[in-house]
Design a protein around this motif. Structure first.
Motif, PDB file in Angstrom:
ATOM      1  N   TYR A 157       0.441  -1.259  -0.675  1.00 57.51           N
ATOM      2  CA  TYR A 157      -0.021  -0.057  -0.231  1.00 57.51           C
ATOM      3  C   TYR A 157       0.750   1.013  -0.152  1.00 57.51           C
ATOM      4  O   TYR A 157       0.478   2.570  -0.587  1.00 57.51           O
ATOM      5  CB  TYR A 157      -1.418  -0.109   1.131  1.00 57.51           C
ATOM      6  CG  TYR A 157      -1.775  -0.798   0.837  1.00 57.51           C
ATOM      7  CD1 TYR A 157      -2.466  -0.120   0.281  1.00 57.51           C
ATOM      8  CD2 TYR A 157      -2.638  -2.031   0.900  1.00 57.51           C
ATOM      9  CE1 TYR A 157      -3.970  -0.587  -0.736  1.00 57.51           C
ATOM     10  CE2 TYR A 157      -3.754  -2.607   1.274  1.00 57.51           C
ATOM     11  CZ  TYR A 157      -4.703  -1.949   0.357  1.00 57.51           C
ATOM     12  OH  TYR A 157      -5.859  -2.642  -0.184  1.00 57.51           O
ATOM     13  N   GLU A 158       1.395   1.146   0.404  1.00 61.71           N
ATOM     14  CA  GLU A 158       3.187   2.470   0.951  1.00 61.71           C
ATOM     15  C   GLU A 158       3.790   2.811  -0.661  1.00 61.71           C
ATOM     16  O   GLU A 158       3.972   3.571  -0.842  1.00 61.71           O
ATOM     17  CB  GLU A 158       4.041   2.122   1.687  1.00 61.71           C
ATOM     18  CG  GLU A 158       3.052   2.268   3.045  1.00 61.71           C
ATOM     19  CD  GLU A 158       3.948   2.474   3.943  1.00 61.71           C
ATOM     20  OE1 GLU A 158       5.328   2.265   3.898  1.00 61.71           O
ATOM     21  OE2 GLU A 158       3.924   3.223   5.318  1.00 61.71           O
ATOM     22  N   SER A 159       3.066   1.908  -1.343  1.00 59.29           N
ATOM     23  CA  SER A 159       3.805   1.576  -2.926  1.00 59.29           C
ATOM     24  C   SER A 159       2.469   2.915  -3.941  1.00 59.29           C
ATOM     25  O   SER A 159       3.253   2.696  -5.174  1.00 59.29           O
ATOM     26  CB  SER A 159       4.127   0.902  -3.269  1.00 59.29           C
ATOM     27  OG  SER A 159       3.479   0.384  -3.968  1.00 59.29           O
ATOM     28  N   VAL A 160       1.639   2.983  -3.120  1.00 60.48           N
ATOM     29  CA  VAL A 160       0.048   3.569  -3.831  1.00 60.48           C
ATOM     30  C   VAL A 160       0.162   5.167  -4.116  1.00 60.48           C
ATOM     31  O   VAL A 160       0.284   5.598  -2.980  1.00 60.48           O
ATOM     32  CB  VAL A 160      -0.902   2.554  -3.887  1.00 60.48           C
ATOM     33  CG1 VAL A 160      -1.734   3.420  -4.798  1.00 60.48           C
ATOM     34  CG2 VAL A 160      -0.832   1.434  -4.099  1.00 60.48           C
ATOM     35  N   LYS A 161      -0.018   5.884  -5.055  1.00 62.91           N
ATOM     36  CA  LYS A 161       0.250   7.369  -4.857  1.00 62.91           C
ATOM     37  C   LYS A 161      -1.012   7.208  -3.953  1.00 62.91           C
ATOM     38  O   LYS A 161      -1.731   7.250  -3.641  1.00 62.91           O
ATOM     39  CB  LYS A 161      -0.066   7.960  -5.819  1.00 62.91           C
ATOM     40  CG  LYS A 161       1.495   7.688  -6.946  1.00 62.91           C
ATOM     41  CD  LYS A 161       0.660   8.628  -8.659  1.00 62.91           C
ATOM     42  CE  LYS A 161       1.859   8.315  -9.548  1.00 62.91           C
ATOM     43  NZ  LYS A 161       1.880   9.424 -10.758  1.00 62.91           N
ATOM     44  N   LYS A 165       1.061   1.599 -13.780  1.00 57.04           N
ATOM     45  CA  LYS A 165       2.193   2.254 -13.466  1.00 57.04           C
ATOM     46  C   LYS A 165       1.810   3.832 -13.041  1.00 57.04           C
ATOM     47  O   LYS A 165       2.099   4.807 -11.970  1.00 57.04           O
ATOM     48  CB  LYS A 165       3.414   2.528 -14.422  1.00 57.04           C
ATOM     49  CG  LYS A 165       4.133   1.223 -14.922  1.00 57.04           C
ATOM     50  CD  LYS A 165       4.304   0.648 -13.966  1.00 57.04           C
ATOM     51  CE  LYS A 165       4.963  -0.933 -14.508  1.00 57.04           C
ATOM     52  NZ  LYS A 165       4.003  -1.758 -13.997  1.00 57.04           N
ATOM     53  N   GLU A 166       0.685   4.668 -13.419  1.00 62.40           N
ATOM     54  CA  GLU A 166       0.107   6.097 -13.739  1.00 62.40           C
ATOM     55  C   GLU A 166       0.204   5.661 -12.260  1.00 62.40           C
ATOM     56  O   GLU A 166      -0.066   7.082 -11.512  1.00 62.40           O
ATOM     57  CB  GLU A 166      -1.079   6.579 -14.424  1.00 62.40           C
ATOM     58  CG  GLU A 166      -1.894   5.894 -14.192  1.00 62.40           C
ATOM     59  CD  GLU A 166      -1.555   4.571 -15.268  1.00 62.40           C
ATOM     60  OE1 GLU A 166      -3.159   4.616 -15.536  1.00 62.40           O
ATOM     61  OE2 GLU A 166      -0.871   4.325 -15.300  1.00 62.40           O
ATOM     62  N   LEU A 167      -0.361   4.965 -10.589  1.00 65.08           N
ATOM     63  CA  LEU A 167      -0.803   5.038  -9.779  1.00 65.08           C
ATOM     64  C   LEU A 167      -0.396   4.662  -8.641  1.00 65.08           C
ATOM     65  O   LEU A 167      -0.236   4.343  -7.226  1.00 65.08           O
ATOM     66  CB  LEU A 167      -2.637   3.756  -9.939  1.00 65.08           C
ATOM     67  CG  LEU A 167      -3.283   3.756 -10.354  1.00 65.08           C
ATOM     68  CD1 LEU A 167      -4.366   3.263 -10.410  1.00 65.08           C
ATOM     69  CD2 LEU A 167      -3.802   5.908 -10.673  1.00 65.08           C
ATOM     70  N   LEU A 168       1.609   4.549  -9.336  1.00 67.94           N
ATOM     71  CA  LEU A 168       2.349   4.078  -8.104  1.00 67.94           C
ATOM     72  C   LEU A 168       3.063   5.525  -8.276  1.00 67.94           C
ATOM     73  O   LEU A 168       3.123   5.998  -8.719  1.00 67.94           O
ATOM     74  CB  LEU A 168       2.855   3.125  -9.040  1.00 67.94           C
ATOM     75  CG  LEU A 168       1.883   1.087  -9.046  1.00 67.94           C
ATOM     76  CD1 LEU A 168       3.485   0.468  -9.792  1.00 67.94           C
ATOM     77  CD2 LEU A 168       1.695   0.904  -7.585  1.00 67.94           C
ATOM     78  N   LYS A 169       3.701   5.114  -6.650  1.00 70.98           N
ATOM     79  CA  LYS A 169       5.054   5.543  -6.640  1.00 70.98           C
ATOM     80  C   LYS A 169       6.065   5.629  -7.030  1.00 70.98           C
ATOM     81  O   LYS A 169       6.822   4.548  -7.306  1.00 70.98           O
ATOM     82  CB  LYS A 169       4.840   5.975  -4.939  1.00 70.98           C
ATOM     83  CG  LYS A 169       4.346   6.496  -4.596  1.00 70.98           C
ATOM     84  CD  LYS A 169       3.938   6.571  -2.632  1.00 70.98           C
ATOM     85  CE  LYS A 169       3.307   6.802  -2.209  1.00 70.98           C
ATOM     86  NZ  LYS A 169       3.142   6.662  -0.637  1.00 70.98           N
ATOM     87  N   GLU A 170       6.902   6.417  -7.856  1.00 69.69           N
ATOM     88  CA  GLU A 170       8.361   5.716  -8.275  1.00 69.69           C
ATOM     89  C   GLU A 170       8.985   5.040  -7.328  1.00 69.69           C
ATOM     90  O   GLU A 170       9.410   4.866  -7.558  1.00 69.69           O
ATOM     91  CB  GLU A 170       9.133   7.741  -8.728  1.00 69.69           C
ATOM     92  CG  GLU A 170      10.281   6.855  -9.449  1.00 69.69           C
ATOM     93  CD  GLU A 170      10.576   8.300 -10.313  1.00 69.69           C
ATOM     94  OE1 GLU A 170      12.398   8.984 -10.298  1.00 69.69           O
ATOM     95  OE2 GLU A 170       9.828   9.729 -10.457  1.00 69.69           O
ATOM     96  N   HIS A 171       9.479   5.736  -5.946  1.00 72.99           N
ATOM     97  CA  HIS A 171       9.831   5.624  -4.816  1.00 72.99           C
ATOM     98  C   HIS A 171       8.515   5.458  -3.697  1.00 72.99           C
ATOM     99  O   HIS A 171       8.087   6.573  -3.794  1.00 72.99           O
ATOM    100  CB  HIS A 171      10.802   5.961  -4.663  1.00 72.99           C
ATOM    101  CG  HIS A 171      11.843   6.350  -5.595  1.00 72.99           C
ATOM    102  ND1 HIS A 171      12.826   4.940  -6.285  1.00 72.99           N
ATOM    103  CD2 HIS A 171      12.330   6.771  -6.185  1.00 72.99           C
ATOM    104  CE1 HIS A 171      13.243   5.435  -7.044  1.00 72.99           C
ATOM    105  NE2 HIS A 171      13.470   6.478  -6.459  1.00 72.99           N
ATOM    106  N   HIS A 172       8.563   4.345  -3.085  1.00 71.34           N
ATOM    107  CA  HIS A 172       7.749   4.053  -1.875  1.00 71.34           C
ATOM    108  C   HIS A 172       7.930   3.917  -0.474  1.00 71.34           C
ATOM    109  O   HIS A 172       7.627   3.842   0.876  1.00 71.34           O
ATOM    110  CB  HIS A 172       6.892   2.318  -1.953  1.00 71.34           C
ATOM    111  CG  HIS A 172       7.526   1.633  -1.559  1.00 71.34           C
ATOM    112  ND1 HIS A 172       8.324   0.952  -2.560  1.00 71.34           N
ATOM    113  CD2 HIS A 172       7.584   0.464  -0.241  1.00 71.34           C
ATOM    114  CE1 HIS A 172       8.878  -0.043  -1.797  1.00 71.34           C
ATOM    115  NE2 HIS A 172       8.716  -0.157  -0.300  1.00 71.34           N
ATOM    116  N   TYR A 173       9.996   4.463  -0.552  1.00 69.71           N
ATOM    117  CA  TYR A 173      10.019   5.111   0.782  1.00 69.71           C
ATOM    118  C   TYR A 173      10.454   6.396   0.685  1.00 69.71           C
ATOM    119  O   TYR A 173      10.628   7.021  -0.510  1.00 69.71           O
ATOM    120  CB  TYR A 173      11.152   3.627   1.717  1.00 69.71           C
ATOM    121  CG  TYR A 173      10.422   2.497   1.827  1.00 69.71           C
ATOM    122  CD1 TYR A 173      11.400   1.183   0.736  1.00 69.71           C
ATOM    123  CD2 TYR A 173       9.776   2.398   2.315  1.00 69.71           C
ATOM    124  CE1 TYR A 173      10.852   0.515   1.165  1.00 69.71           C
ATOM    125  CE2 TYR A 173       9.287   1.146   2.870  1.00 69.71           C
ATOM    126  CZ  TYR A 173       9.734  -0.296   1.901  1.00 69.71           C
ATOM    127  OH  TYR A 173       9.193  -1.439   2.009  1.00 69.71           O
TER     128      TYR A 173
END
Length: 220
Positions: free
Chosen positions: A60-64, A212-220
């Motif tokens: 979940y932390e990888s999601v914008k 991909k457009e819903l995901l963060k580039e980096h999730h940390y």
């Protein structure tokens, strides 16, 4: 590290469906009216159980739009559950996550899509080798609108795949935050064997098929 349960114990769990899920106290939880968590500083909260919370937290932390994912316990009938107590299967609780998100960026419906896209939707009482009612899949709803979103998605997925979807649908009651050492576990323990062999591969499988457009580039 999570443990692999012997096959004969798994057989018992599946044949009995675990008494924690069918006793009167658990039924009262399932039949309760949902509790709605108000927005705080413009952020909403959603609750999901999908196997090991170390895995789900990172997904979940990888999601914008997701600000934070907190590991804990929910869905049961005992107060102040602990990791040790939860692992007995006698609390009714499942390992769960509290998702703090910006509803202006990501919708509850998208979070439900993340949920189903990141797990084996047919596995009862667990994910992978993590077996038992404490690892069962549950989606928690806080109102009828959320409940309808979940049920429609579950029905559509069952029809699309031609399978029975294992996820249970519960009214949200309370989320108990897990012990400090469980929080941000993947980030803090990248070389842990379970993280390298189970958690990170599960995260990568999810990211490979989610837009991909819903995901963060980096999730940390």
């Amino acid at each position: 590290m999570k443990k692999i349960i012997p096959l004969f114990i798994i057989a018992i769990l599946f044949s009995c469906q675990n008494t924690a899920q069918v006793n009167s106290k658990q039924q009262a939880v399932i039949n309760a009216e949902p509790i709605e968590v108000p927005l705080k500083n413009g952020k909403a909260r959603a609750y999901f159980a999908s196997g090991c919370f170390w895995c789900v937290e990172a997904i979940y932390e990888s999601v914008k739009g997701v600000e934070e994912s907190i590991s804990g316990y929910s869905g049961g009938y005992t107060d102040n559950p602990t990791y040790a107590a939860s692992n007995t299967g006698n609390t009714g609780h499942a390992e769960a996550v509290e998702i703090i998100y910006d509803p202006k960026i990501v919708s509850f419906e998208t979070l439900v899509n993340v949920y189903f896209e990141s797990q084996n939707v047919t596995q009862v009482n667990g994910q992978g080798n993590d077996r038992g009612s404490q690892y069962r899949s549950i989606i928690f709803y806080q109102n009828e609108t959320q409940k309808l979103i979940i049920l429609k998605k579950k029905e559509a997925l069952a029809k699309e795949l031609g399978v029975k979807i294992a996820a249970e649908v519960y009214p949200f009651q309370k989320f108990w935050v897990a012990e400090d050492y469980h929080q941000n576990y993947e980030k803090l323990h990248p070389n842990n064997g379970y993280i390298r062999n189970v958690s990170i591969p599960r995260l990568n499988r999810f990211k490979a098929k989610f837009p991909k457009e819903l995901l963060k580039e980096h999730h940390y």
